[in-house]
Design a protein around this motif. Structure first.
Motif, mmCIF file in Angstrom:
data_model
loop_
_atom_site.group_PDB
_atom_site.id
_atom_site.type_symbol
_atom_site.label_atom_id
_atom_site.label_comp_id
_atom_site.label_asym_id
_atom_site.label_seq_id
_atom_site.Cartn_x
_atom_site.Cartn_y
_atom_site.Cartn_z
ATOM 1 N N ARG A 50 77.994 37.607 -29.812
ATOM 2 C CA ARG A 50 77.006 36.844 -30.477
ATOM 3 C C ARG A 50 77.834 35.725 -31.515
ATOM 4 O O ARG A 50 78.611 36.257 -32.223
ATOM 5 C CB ARG A 50 76.133 37.722 -31.386
ATOM 6 N N CYS A 51 77.554 34.539 -31.190
ATOM 7 C CA CYS A 51 77.980 33.548 -32.057
ATOM 8 C C CYS A 51 77.278 32.287 -32.504
ATOM 9 O O CYS A 51 76.020 32.219 -31.900
ATOM 10 C CB CYS A 51 79.306 32.940 -31.344
ATOM 11 N N ASN A 61 73.336 28.517 -30.885
ATOM 12 C CA ASN A 61 73.609 30.096 -31.106
ATOM 13 C C ASN A 61 73.672 30.576 -29.364
ATOM 14 O O ASN A 61 73.073 30.153 -28.619
ATOM 15 C CB ASN A 61 72.329 30.767 -31.474
ATOM 16 N N ILE A 63 74.006 34.591 -27.109
ATOM 17 C CA ILE A 63 74.605 36.072 -27.116
ATOM 18 C C ILE A 63 74.843 36.283 -25.577
ATOM 19 O O ILE A 63 74.555 35.403 -24.787
ATOM 20 C CB ILE A 63 73.220 36.995 -27.201
ATOM 21 N N PRO A 150 76.562 37.109 -36.602
ATOM 22 C CA PRO A 150 77.321 36.433 -35.543
ATOM 23 C C PRO A 150 78.497 35.831 -35.943
ATOM 24 O O PRO A 150 78.645 35.387 -37.122
ATOM 25 C CB PRO A 150 76.186 35.213 -34.966
#
Length: 180
Positions: A50-51, A61, A63, A150
């Motif tokens: 998750r970033c 974003n 996942i 994240p």
């Protein structure tokens, strides 16, 4: 106006795009973000599951789960809880719709392009927050983001294939931030 602009489904091990929303915006900022999408796609296997990548006026974003990553581009002021709820919804639908064996053996890009219909409908719903259904549990996602935020990636930390340092798992483990 805060909104989701684009979304993609990508295989983690090699960055193969499996599906993507149709983008009509051809602005310079969007073109730049497409480059970041590609750079991220190539490095997904080296990144946490998750970033968030902040690129100025846009955020990317993503996942990842079960070898597939769900990536979205939104305006910088789009709430992160909604962004990750959107990605979570894409993930659940993709996993229930497609056999993971097929995603692992796919050889051509965008072979699940029909998933774009679901991406577009979901994107439309999330861009009109009044139409979001109450079945979504924002409180649960908010708690999850607080407990496990994240990882923040900067553009400079992302690097590129032409001379920048490559990321490795050891560099970010436990720090909450990737170091170059």
């Amino acid at each position: 106006m805060s909104m989701i602009l684009s979304a993609s489904v990508v295989r983690v091990r090699d960055g193969l795009p499996l599906s993507a929303s149709t983008d009509y915006d051809q602005s310079t900022g969007m073109q730049e973000c497409r480059k970041y999408f590609k750079m991220l796609s190539k490095k997904l296997s080296q990144l946490p599951d998750r970033c968030t990548l902040k690129t100025g006026q846009y955020n990317i974003n993503f996942i990842s789960s079960l070898g597939v990553s769900y990536i979205m581009l939104c305006t910088e002021n789009y709430p992160s809880v909604l962004a990750f709820c959107f990605l979570d919804e894409l993930q659940k639908e993709f996993i229930t719709t497609y056999n993971m064996m097929k995603t692992n053996t796919a050889v051509r890009p965008y072979c699940f392009i029909e998933f774009d219909n679901f991406i577009q409908r979901t994107k439309q719903r999330y861009n009109n927050t009044r139409s979001l259904s109450t079945k979504m549990n924002l409180a649960d996602m908010q708690t999850e983001i607080k407990l496990r935020p994240p990882y923040q990636i900067s553009v400079s930390e992302l690097g590129s294939a032409n001379g920048f340092a490559h990321l490795s798992v050891v560099e970010y483990r436990g720090t909450g931030k990737i170091s170059a």
